[in-house]
Design a protein around this motif. Sequence first.
Motif, PDB file in Angstrom:
ATOM      1  N   ALA A 104       0.856  -1.186   0.000  1.00  0.00           N
ATOM      2  CA  ALA A 104       0.000   0.000   0.000  1.00  0.00           C
ATOM      3  C   ALA A 104       0.887   1.229   0.000  1.00  0.00           C
ATOM      4  O   ALA A 104       1.913   1.273   0.674  1.00  0.00           O
ATOM      5  CB  ALA A 104      -0.909   0.011   1.219  1.00  0.00           C
ATOM      6  N   SER A 105       0.516   2.231  -0.799  1.00  0.00           N
ATOM      7  CA  SER A 105       1.213   3.514  -0.788  1.00  0.00           C
ATOM      8  C   SER A 105       0.182   4.590  -1.099  1.00  0.00           C
ATOM      9  O   SER A 105      -0.891   4.302  -1.635  1.00  0.00           O
ATOM     10  CB  SER A 105       2.342   3.533  -1.829  1.00  0.00           C
ATOM     11  OG  SER A 105       1.823   3.372  -3.125  1.00  0.00           O
ATOM     12  N   ASN A 106       0.503   5.801  -0.736  1.00  0.00           N
ATOM     13  CA  ASN A 106      -0.423   6.893  -1.047  1.00  0.00           C
ATOM     14  C   ASN A 106       0.324   8.112  -1.549  1.00  0.00           C
ATOM     15  O   ASN A 106       1.442   8.409  -1.118  1.00  0.00           O
ATOM     16  CB  ASN A 106      -1.282   7.244   0.172  1.00  0.00           C
ATOM     17  CG  ASN A 106      -0.511   7.894   1.286  1.00  0.00           C
ATOM     18  OD1 ASN A 106       0.516   7.393   1.710  1.00  0.00           O
ATOM     19  ND2 ASN A 106      -1.011   9.015   1.770  1.00  0.00           N
TER      20      ASN A 106
ATOM     21  N   LEU B 240      -4.964   6.383  -2.766  1.00  0.00           N
ATOM     22  CA  LEU B 240      -4.419   5.177  -2.151  1.00  0.00           C
ATOM     23  C   LEU B 240      -4.169   4.150  -3.247  1.00  0.00           C
ATOM     24  O   LEU B 240      -5.057   3.846  -4.028  1.00  0.00           O
ATOM     25  CB  LEU B 240      -5.398   4.621  -1.114  1.00  0.00           C
ATOM     26  CG  LEU B 240      -4.994   3.332  -0.404  1.00  0.00           C
ATOM     27  CD1 LEU B 240      -3.741   3.546   0.430  1.00  0.00           C
ATOM     28  CD2 LEU B 240      -6.117   2.823   0.460  1.00  0.00           C
ATOM     29  N   ASP B 241      -2.936   3.648  -3.311  1.00  0.00           N
ATOM     30  CA  ASP B 241      -2.536   2.671  -4.316  1.00  0.00           C
ATOM     31  C   ASP B 241      -2.317   1.329  -3.615  1.00  0.00           C
ATOM     32  O   ASP B 241      -1.437   1.205  -2.774  1.00  0.00           O
ATOM     33  CB  ASP B 241      -1.254   3.149  -5.007  1.00  0.00           C
ATOM     34  CG  ASP B 241      -0.868   2.294  -6.190  1.00  0.00           C
ATOM     35  OD1 ASP B 241      -1.629   1.369  -6.530  1.00  0.00           O
ATOM     36  OD2 ASP B 241       0.199   2.560  -6.773  1.00  0.00           O
TER      37      ASP B 241
ATOM     38  N   GLU C 254      -2.650   7.570   5.765  1.00  0.00           N
ATOM     39  CA  GLU C 254      -1.217   7.366   5.993  1.00  0.00           C
ATOM     40  C   GLU C 254      -0.927   5.886   5.801  1.00  0.00           C
ATOM     41  O   GLU C 254      -1.678   5.030   6.262  1.00  0.00           O
ATOM     42  CB  GLU C 254      -0.877   7.794   7.428  1.00  0.00           C
ATOM     43  CG  GLU C 254       0.569   7.660   7.798  1.00  0.00           C
ATOM     44  CD  GLU C 254       0.814   7.981   9.267  1.00  0.00           C
ATOM     45  OE1 GLU C 254       1.923   7.678   9.734  1.00  0.00           O
ATOM     46  OE2 GLU C 254      -0.097   8.504   9.946  1.00  0.00           O
ATOM     47  N   THR C 255       0.144   5.578   5.063  1.00  0.00           N
ATOM     48  CA  THR C 255       0.533   4.180   4.877  1.00  0.00           C
ATOM     49  C   THR C 255       1.855   3.944   5.583  1.00  0.00           C
ATOM     50  O   THR C 255       2.778   4.738   5.470  1.00  0.00           O
ATOM     51  CB  THR C 255       0.656   3.820   3.381  1.00  0.00           C
ATOM     52  OG1 THR C 255       1.529   4.751   2.750  1.00  0.00           O
ATOM     53  CG2 THR C 255      -0.691   3.854   2.702  1.00  0.00           C
ATOM     54  N   ILE C 256       1.926   2.841   6.324  1.00  0.00           N
ATOM     55  CA  ILE C 256       3.129   2.500   7.083  1.00  0.00           C
ATOM     56  C   ILE C 256       3.649   1.170   6.557  1.00  0.00           C
ATOM     57  O   ILE C 256       2.957   0.155   6.625  1.00  0.00           O
ATOM     58  CB  ILE C 256       2.805   2.394   8.589  1.00  0.00           C
ATOM     59  CG1 ILE C 256       2.164   3.695   9.085  1.00  0.00           C
ATOM     60  CG2 ILE C 256       4.046   2.050   9.384  1.00  0.00           C
ATOM     61  CD1 ILE C 256       1.448   3.561  10.399  1.00  0.00           C
TER      62      ILE C 256
ATOM     63  N   PRO D  21       2.109  -4.292   5.730  1.00  0.00           N
ATOM     64  CA  PRO D  21       1.782  -2.873   5.534  1.00  0.00           C
ATOM     65  C   PRO D  21       0.496  -2.500   6.280  1.00  0.00           C
ATOM     66  O   PRO D  21      -0.422  -3.318   6.392  1.00  0.00           O
ATOM     67  CB  PRO D  21       1.570  -2.747   4.027  1.00  0.00           C
ATOM     68  CG  PRO D  21       2.102  -3.986   3.426  1.00  0.00           C
ATOM     69  CD  PRO D  21       2.094  -5.031   4.479  1.00  0.00           C
ATOM     70  N   ILE D  22       0.449  -1.263   6.780  1.00  0.00           N
ATOM     71  CA  ILE D  22      -0.709  -0.776   7.522  1.00  0.00           C
ATOM     72  C   ILE D  22      -1.210   0.504   6.863  1.00  0.00           C
ATOM     73  O   ILE D  22      -0.426   1.385   6.518  1.00  0.00           O
ATOM     74  CB  ILE D  22      -0.361  -0.526   9.004  1.00  0.00           C
ATOM     75  CG1 ILE D  22      -0.087  -1.863   9.690  1.00  0.00           C
ATOM     76  CG2 ILE D  22      -1.468   0.225   9.717  1.00  0.00           C
ATOM     77  CD1 ILE D  22       0.336  -1.755  11.128  1.00  0.00           C
TER      78      ILE D  22
END
Length: 180
Positions: A95-97, A102-103, A123-125, A132-133
Amino acid sequence: MSRIGNNPVAIPEGVTVDVKDGVISVKGKLGELTQEYSSVEVKVEDAQVLVTRPSDSKESKSKHGLYRSLVSNMLEGVSKGWVKELELVGVGYRASNQGQKLDLALGFSHNIILDIAPEVKIETISEKGKNPIVKLTSHDKQLVGQVAAKIRSFRKPEPYKGKGIKFVGEELRRKAGKSA
């Protein structure tokens, strides 16, 4: 008798509540929310919101606790905010943003790109060796829950391996699978 509806809701510091013509408006440091209501009476008295029902009709009985809970959620949202965290469990799930986009890479032939409402902060962690969170934050509890449910619906957790998108802290009911 509604046990929840009879409890008064304390108004936190820095929050203003305005009741006019069947609409409750709550304004705080994180934002502003409004909610229409019917079948109940809402009053603001000495730093508390009181929800009472005018009669014992079935409709006012059923909505008494509902509107008290909605007002309570609005007050907590504009003062503290609401947070939902989703965990992506699976090999290659990422996951990324970029801003409010949001991707998600969830094992399909293409990535899922989702536009998130501007009221929701995303927020992506991603830490090495951990799942991934995706962290969603907003003052509107209903909107955060709706966005989280939409993201989770792309890949619900399955009971055999536990792969999919789940809420952080969610306990999954696992199945044994076939025995050899």
